[in-house]
Design an enzyme around this catalytic site. Structure first.
Site, PDB file in Angstrom:
ATOM      1  N   ALA A   6       0.864  -1.182   0.000  1.00  0.00           N
ATOM      2  CA  ALA A   6       0.000   0.000   0.000  1.00  0.00           C
ATOM      3  C   ALA A   6       0.896   1.225   0.000  1.00  0.00           C
ATOM      4  O   ALA A   6       1.624   1.470   0.956  1.00  0.00           O
ATOM      5  CB  ALA A   6      -0.898  -0.021   1.227  1.00  0.00           C
ATOM      6  N   SER A   8       1.141   5.144  -0.113  1.00  0.00           N
ATOM      7  CA  SER A   8       0.374   6.370   0.100  1.00  0.00           C
ATOM      8  C   SER A   8       0.927   7.549  -0.676  1.00  0.00           C
ATOM      9  O   SER A   8       0.248   8.563  -0.841  1.00  0.00           O
ATOM     10  CB  SER A   8       0.368   6.715   1.585  1.00  0.00           C
ATOM     11  OG  SER A   8       1.678   7.056   2.017  1.00  0.00           O
ATOM     12  N   GLY A  10       3.954   8.662   0.418  1.00  0.00           N
ATOM     13  CA  GLY A  10       4.889   9.179   1.408  1.00  0.00           C
ATOM     14  C   GLY A  10       6.176   8.376   1.442  1.00  0.00           C
ATOM     15  O   GLY A  10       6.309   7.334   0.795  1.00  0.00           O
ATOM     16  N   VAL A  11       7.124   8.844   2.239  1.00  0.00           N
ATOM     17  CA  VAL A  11       8.435   8.206   2.295  1.00  0.00           C
ATOM     18  C   VAL A  11       8.376   6.854   2.994  1.00  0.00           C
ATOM     19  O   VAL A  11       9.083   5.907   2.602  1.00  0.00           O
ATOM     20  CB  VAL A  11       9.467   9.142   2.981  1.00  0.00           C
ATOM     21  CG1 VAL A  11       9.078   9.439   4.416  1.00  0.00           C
ATOM     22  CG2 VAL A  11      10.869   8.553   2.919  1.00  0.00           C
ATOM     23  N   ASP A  12       7.553   6.726   4.036  1.00  0.00           N
ATOM     24  CA  ASP A  12       7.519   5.478   4.794  1.00  0.00           C
ATOM     25  C   ASP A  12       7.039   4.301   3.945  1.00  0.00           C
ATOM     26  O   ASP A  12       7.666   3.235   3.919  1.00  0.00           O
ATOM     27  CB  ASP A  12       6.618   5.632   6.026  1.00  0.00           C
ATOM     28  CG  ASP A  12       7.188   6.600   7.049  1.00  0.00           C
ATOM     29  OD1 ASP A  12       8.420   6.646   7.192  1.00  0.00           O
ATOM     30  OD2 ASP A  12       6.402   7.305   7.706  1.00  0.00           O
ATOM     31  N   SER A  13       5.928   4.482   3.247  1.00  0.00           N
ATOM     32  CA  SER A  13       5.399   3.377   2.448  1.00  0.00           C
ATOM     33  C   SER A  13       6.308   3.060   1.262  1.00  0.00           C
ATOM     34  O   SER A  13       6.407   1.902   0.837  1.00  0.00           O
ATOM     35  CB  SER A  13       3.983   3.695   1.958  1.00  0.00           C
ATOM     36  OG  SER A  13       3.960   4.852   1.161  1.00  0.00           O
ATOM     37  N   LEU A  32      -4.438   3.937  -2.888  1.00  0.00           N
ATOM     38  CA  LEU A  32      -5.874   3.981  -2.666  1.00  0.00           C
ATOM     39  C   LEU A  32      -6.405   5.389  -2.923  1.00  0.00           C
ATOM     40  O   LEU A  32      -5.998   6.348  -2.260  1.00  0.00           O
ATOM     41  CB  LEU A  32      -6.207   3.566  -1.233  1.00  0.00           C
ATOM     42  CG  LEU A  32      -5.710   2.179  -0.803  1.00  0.00           C
ATOM     43  CD1 LEU A  32      -6.199   1.859   0.597  1.00  0.00           C
ATOM     44  CD2 LEU A  32      -6.146   1.109  -1.789  1.00  0.00           C
ATOM     45  N   CYS A 101     -10.081   4.200   9.524  1.00  0.00           N
ATOM     46  CA  CYS A 101      -9.487   3.956   8.214  1.00  0.00           C
ATOM     47  C   CYS A 101      -8.655   2.679   8.230  1.00  0.00           C
ATOM     48  O   CYS A 101      -8.731   1.860   7.314  1.00  0.00           O
ATOM     49  CB  CYS A 101      -8.632   5.148   7.800  1.00  0.00           C
ATOM     50  SG  CYS A 101      -7.950   5.012   6.127  1.00  0.00           S
ATOM     51  N   CYS A 198      -7.191  13.715   7.012  1.00  0.00           N
ATOM     52  CA  CYS A 198      -6.885  13.752   5.584  1.00  0.00           C
ATOM     53  C   CYS A 198      -8.011  14.327   4.747  1.00  0.00           C
ATOM     54  O   CYS A 198      -7.765  14.949   3.710  1.00  0.00           O
ATOM     55  CB  CYS A 198      -6.506  12.358   5.085  1.00  0.00           C
ATOM     56  SG  CYS A 198      -7.861  11.151   5.096  1.00  0.00           S
TER      57      CYS A 198
END
Length: 365
Positions: A6, A8, A10-13, A32, A101, A198
């Site tokens: 998944a 998003s 962003g850097v983490d995903s 998503l 979520c 969000c």
């Protein structure tokens, strides 16, 4: 394993997906789409799941050389997260949309589709640890306490834990994740973390709710029931709030007053002294166990009532459909609708939605 990452935007995903690739898994990226407002734009660190985020996720997937798709979950997100958020405020409760979520979208709807398509697990950039113990998989706090996200994952069930993958759980700091992203040539390396709700990217929760719930004048009363002010909509207040009360009658001791309770049926807001926010007991339903349930109806644990709150030692008791928790020292400013996550050491035991509270300071005390 066959992994659905998944992403998003962003850097983490992005780094989580990269680590899944490095581990030799067959990885497919998915973003998503949670809003049908195609022109939704991101402003700094506000909001997420925007059109820019989808583009950032695609660029990261391209850099990693993995297939990438965008799945439209906007209708499910509206029904299970946004509508729930509005309904909870209408009922005078303070919901946590991130919990809903994770529960309804990322680890229910997404995971269900992933399993149907033959994937073994869903990979996300959450900071949490998965430990395979003798009685099944367990969810634990991440190595980096500052980034630990086990609280918002407390809604996961044993079956969902069996199909999750958190590659970032052992990373000591977020700075290392950003450095790794830069080394990998990922353009999101210095992208700011998303904050706020969000689907309310401008941060004006009161105005957003007013459009959907409406406004109606009501009384602000003290603990004795005496009217001390007026408001234009109880939904705009939450337990612990001090600002924006506009009280016409000062407190007898001259000290500031805080929101202690919101009563939607009578459209009334109850205020009182700071010390009255101390909570001696919380209870609620809508519970779930993260892995194996407790072996006894009464057990010692630690309880966390907010994502970044300190855990508090407590005694919990299961009474029918309800969980009752009595902390060793009072909680501070608990609102119905919040999620209480139970821990035993670093392990997440489960969670429940707080339905009622008992103040540690009696009226007149």
């Amino acid at each position: 394993m066959k992994i659905l990452a998944a992403m998003s935007g962003g850097v983490d995903s992005a780094v989580a997906a990269a680590r899944a690739v490095d581990a030799g898994h067959e990885v497919v990226g998915v973003h998503l789409a949670l809003s049908r407002a195609g022109g939704t734009l991101r402003t700094g660190s506000r909001g997420c799941c925007t059109i820019e985020d989808a583009m950032d996720a695609r660029r990261a997937a391209d850099r990693l050389g993995i297939p990438f798709y965008v799945w439209d979950f906007s209708e499910r997100f509206r029904d299970d997260v946004i509508d729930d958020f509005v309904a909870e405020y209408r009922a005078g409760r303070t919901p946590n949309p991130c919990m809903r979520c994770n529960e309804k979208i990322k680890f229910e709807a997404l995971l269900e589709r992933a399993v149907e398509l033959g994937f073994d697990a869903v990979c996300t950039g959450h900071y949490a640890l998965l430990v395979d113990g003798p009685e099944g998989r367990e969810l634990h706090r991440a190595s980096d306490a500052a980034k630990d996200q086990s609280y918002v994952l407390g809604v996961l069930t044993a079956e969902q834990l069996a199909h999750t993958y958190f590659p970032l759980g052992t990373t000591p700091t977020k700075a290392l994740v950003r450095a790794e992203a830069a080394e990998r040539g990922l353009t999101v390396a210095q992208k700011p973390d998303s904050h706020d709700i969000c689907f309310i990217p401008d941060g004006d929760t009161r105005g957003w709710l007013a459009e959907r719930v409406g406004t109606a004048e009501g009384d602000i009363v003290d603990r004795s029931g005496a009217v001390v002010g007026a408001h234009e909509g109880a939904h705009a207040f939450t337990v612990g709030q001090r600002r924006g009360l506009s009280l016409g009658v000062p407190a007898p001791d001259g000290k500031p007053r805080f929101v202690l309770e919101v009563r939607p049926v009578t459209n009334t807001v109850v205020v009182g002294p700071r010390e009255a926010l101390a909570t001696a007991e919380i209870a609620g339903t809508r519970r779930s166990w993260t892995g194996r349930p407790p072996s006894a109806s009464s057990f010692a644990c630690e309880v966390q009532i907010r994502a970044h709150a300190e855990p508090v030692a407590a005694q919990a008791e299961i009474v029918g459909d309800e969980i009752v928790v009595r902390p060793a020292s009072p909680f501070d400013g608990v609102a119905p609708g919040q999620t209480a996550v139970l821990y035993v050491g670093t392990r997440v035991l489960g969670q429940f939605t707080i339905a009622r509270t008992v103040s540690a300071v009696p009226v007149g005390g």
